[in-house]
Design an enzyme around this catalytic site. Sequence first.
Site, PDB file in Angstrom:
ATOM      1  N   THR A   1      46.639 -28.636 -10.267  1.00 47.99           N
ATOM      2  CA  THR A   1      48.069 -28.553 -10.588  1.00 47.99           C
ATOM      3  C   THR A   1      48.802 -27.866  -9.448  1.00 47.99           C
ATOM      4  O   THR A   1      48.244 -26.978  -8.798  1.00 47.99           O
ATOM      5  CB  THR A   1      48.332 -27.800 -11.908  1.00 47.99           C
ATOM      6  OG1 THR A   1      49.749 -27.753 -12.128  1.00 47.99           O
ATOM      7  CG2 THR A   1      47.777 -26.379 -11.886  1.00 47.99           C
TER       8      THR A   1
ATOM      9  N   GLY B   1      53.171 -21.921 -12.808  1.00 50.16           N
ATOM     10  CA  GLY B   1      53.118 -21.423 -14.190  1.00 50.16           C
ATOM     11  C   GLY B   1      51.868 -21.930 -14.899  1.00 50.16           C
ATOM     12  O   GLY B   1      51.140 -21.164 -15.544  1.00 50.16           O
TER      13      GLY B   1
ATOM     14  N   ASP C   1      48.161 -32.618 -18.622  1.00 52.70           N
ATOM     15  CA  ASP C   1      49.436 -33.315 -18.730  1.00 52.70           C
ATOM     16  C   ASP C   1      50.079 -32.850 -20.023  1.00 52.70           C
ATOM     17  O   ASP C   1      49.423 -32.777 -21.061  1.00 52.70           O
ATOM     18  CB  ASP C   1      49.271 -34.837 -18.729  1.00 52.70           C
ATOM     19  CG  ASP C   1      50.606 -35.514 -18.439  1.00 52.70           C
ATOM     20  OD1 ASP C   1      51.130 -35.336 -17.322  1.00 52.70           O
ATOM     21  OD2 ASP C   1      51.153 -36.189 -19.337  1.00 52.70           O
TER      22      ASP C   1
ATOM     23  N   GLY D   1      59.408 -23.838 -17.065  1.00 47.66           N
ATOM     24  CA  GLY D   1      59.836 -25.085 -17.698  1.00 47.66           C
ATOM     25  C   GLY D   1      60.778 -24.865 -18.874  1.00 47.66           C
ATOM     26  O   GLY D   1      61.779 -24.149 -18.782  1.00 47.66           O
TER      27      GLY D   1
ATOM     28  N   ASP E   1      60.224 -23.198 -21.537  1.00 51.60           N
ATOM     29  CA  ASP E   1      59.886 -21.995 -22.322  1.00 51.60           C
ATOM     30  C   ASP E   1      61.099 -21.242 -22.880  1.00 51.60           C
ATOM     31  O   ASP E   1      61.053 -20.774 -24.027  1.00 51.60           O
ATOM     32  CB  ASP E   1      59.026 -21.028 -21.498  1.00 51.60           C
ATOM     33  CG  ASP E   1      57.558 -21.432 -21.475  1.00 51.60           C
ATOM     34  OD1 ASP E   1      57.172 -22.313 -22.260  1.00 51.60           O
ATOM     35  OD2 ASP E   1      56.798 -20.860 -20.672  1.00 51.60           O
TER      36      ASP E   1
ATOM     37  N   ARG F   1      48.777 -25.396 -24.473  1.00 52.97           N
ATOM     38  CA  ARG F   1      47.795 -25.365 -23.378  1.00 52.97           C
ATOM     39  C   ARG F   1      46.616 -24.462 -23.762  1.00 52.97           C
ATOM     40  O   ARG F   1      45.467 -24.791 -23.495  1.00 52.97           O
ATOM     41  CB  ARG F   1      48.483 -24.850 -22.100  1.00 52.97           C
ATOM     42  CG  ARG F   1      47.626 -24.944 -20.849  1.00 52.97           C
ATOM     43  CD  ARG F   1      48.465 -24.867 -19.580  1.00 52.97           C
ATOM     44  NE  ARG F   1      49.405 -25.977 -19.519  1.00 52.97           N
ATOM     45  CZ  ARG F   1      50.706 -25.861 -19.798  1.00 52.97           C
ATOM     46  NH1 ARG F   1      51.243 -24.697 -20.100  1.00 52.97           N
ATOM     47  NH2 ARG F   1      51.481 -26.925 -19.778  1.00 52.97           N
TER      48      ARG F   1
HETATM   49  P1  IMP Z   1      53.553 -32.502 -16.338  1.00 58.37           P
HETATM   50  O1  IMP Z   1      52.483 -32.100 -17.312  1.00 58.37           O
HETATM   51  O2  IMP Z   1      53.288 -31.974 -14.971  1.00 58.37           O
HETATM   52  O3  IMP Z   1      53.844 -33.970 -16.393  1.00 58.37           O
HETATM   53  O4  IMP Z   1      54.898 -31.763 -16.748  1.00 58.37           O
HETATM   54  C1  IMP Z   1      55.287 -31.555 -18.061  1.00 58.37           C
HETATM   55  C2  IMP Z   1      56.721 -31.070 -18.189  1.00 58.37           C
HETATM   56  O5  IMP Z   1      56.795 -30.317 -19.377  1.00 58.37           O
HETATM   57  C3  IMP Z   1      57.231 -30.174 -17.060  1.00 58.37           C
HETATM   58  O6  IMP Z   1      58.628 -30.329 -16.931  1.00 58.37           O
HETATM   59  C4  IMP Z   1      56.904 -28.808 -17.569  1.00 58.37           C
HETATM   60  O7  IMP Z   1      57.762 -27.827 -17.037  1.00 58.37           O
HETATM   61  C5  IMP Z   1      57.060 -28.980 -19.079  1.00 58.37           C
HETATM   62  N1  IMP Z   1      56.074 -28.128 -19.728  1.00 58.37           N
HETATM   63  C6  IMP Z   1      54.752 -28.369 -19.899  1.00 58.37           C
HETATM   64  N2  IMP Z   1      54.131 -27.319 -20.449  1.00 58.37           N
HETATM   65  C7  IMP Z   1      55.093 -26.389 -20.600  1.00 58.37           C
HETATM   66  C8  IMP Z   1      55.048 -25.061 -21.094  1.00 58.37           C
HETATM   67  O8  IMP Z   1      54.010 -24.498 -21.458  1.00 58.37           O
HETATM   68  N3  IMP Z   1      56.231 -24.437 -21.106  1.00 58.37           N
HETATM   69  C9  IMP Z   1      57.382 -24.994 -20.691  1.00 58.37           C
HETATM   70  N4  IMP Z   1      57.483 -26.207 -20.196  1.00 58.37           N
HETATM   71  C10 IMP Z   1      56.327 -26.907 -20.153  1.00 58.37           C
END
Ligand code: IMP
Length: 200
Positions: A8, A12, A70, A155, A157, A183
């Site tokens: 990743t 965060g 993801d 993100g 949160d 997660r």
């Molecule tokens: P990806 O998994 O990289 O495709 O991104 C997922 C999207 O959801 C991103 O915009 C992240 O910031 C958001 N996201 C995923 N997990 C969290 C979290 O634990 N807190 C806040 N936003 C999240």
Amino acid sequence: MPILLLGTRNPGKLREITSILEGSGWSFNSLQDFDHVGSPEENGVTYSENAISKARYYATATGLIALADDSGLEVAALDWAPGVHSARYAGENASDAGRRELLLSELSKTSNPDRRARFVSVVAIADPAGAVLNVSEGICHGTITFAPRGTGGFGYDPLFIPDGHTQTFAELPEAIKNHISHRALALVQTKEFLAADSRG
Ligand code: IMP
């Protein structure tokens, strides 16, 4: 100790994954150690497809067993959008703040008052030959606030209050998020797999 590549570029996510998987009997490498590795496409229609393709991509590119997550946020009043498109919601180059603003603005426009939401995470592990070794999923239910609150996390949160709490993920101590989040729930299963598969 066997080595797991944490696939990743989201600081965060990296912080949460490292903290939760500590004690699994594996040591971790991050993408910072692999300058030449690019970024995988995320064209899947499900979290699992994307998590698996990211884990395979990073494992093949680095020659290490790799983990990828993801994830996304699903909101009832938006017909459970943005979901798997959460990262690209508001466009490729938008910021976390831009995505949060768009989400609140879409909610203010809809006549549906249902602010229930859920975060979903799928975590996959693949080896350099492309074999999928483990896939696990976690879901965290909650509600969406009317304005961002808190400075922790990342993100969406600041907009998400997990069920059973009054503070957002960005206001709650990191240790609580890492115990109850989507997660965390996926990674608890991942950790069991890793602990059982120490690869000598
Ligand atoms: P990806 O998994 O990289 O495709 O991104 C997922 C999207 O959801 C991103 O915009 C992240 O910031 C958001 N996201 C995923 N997990 C969290 C979290 O634990 N807190 C806040 N936003 C999240």
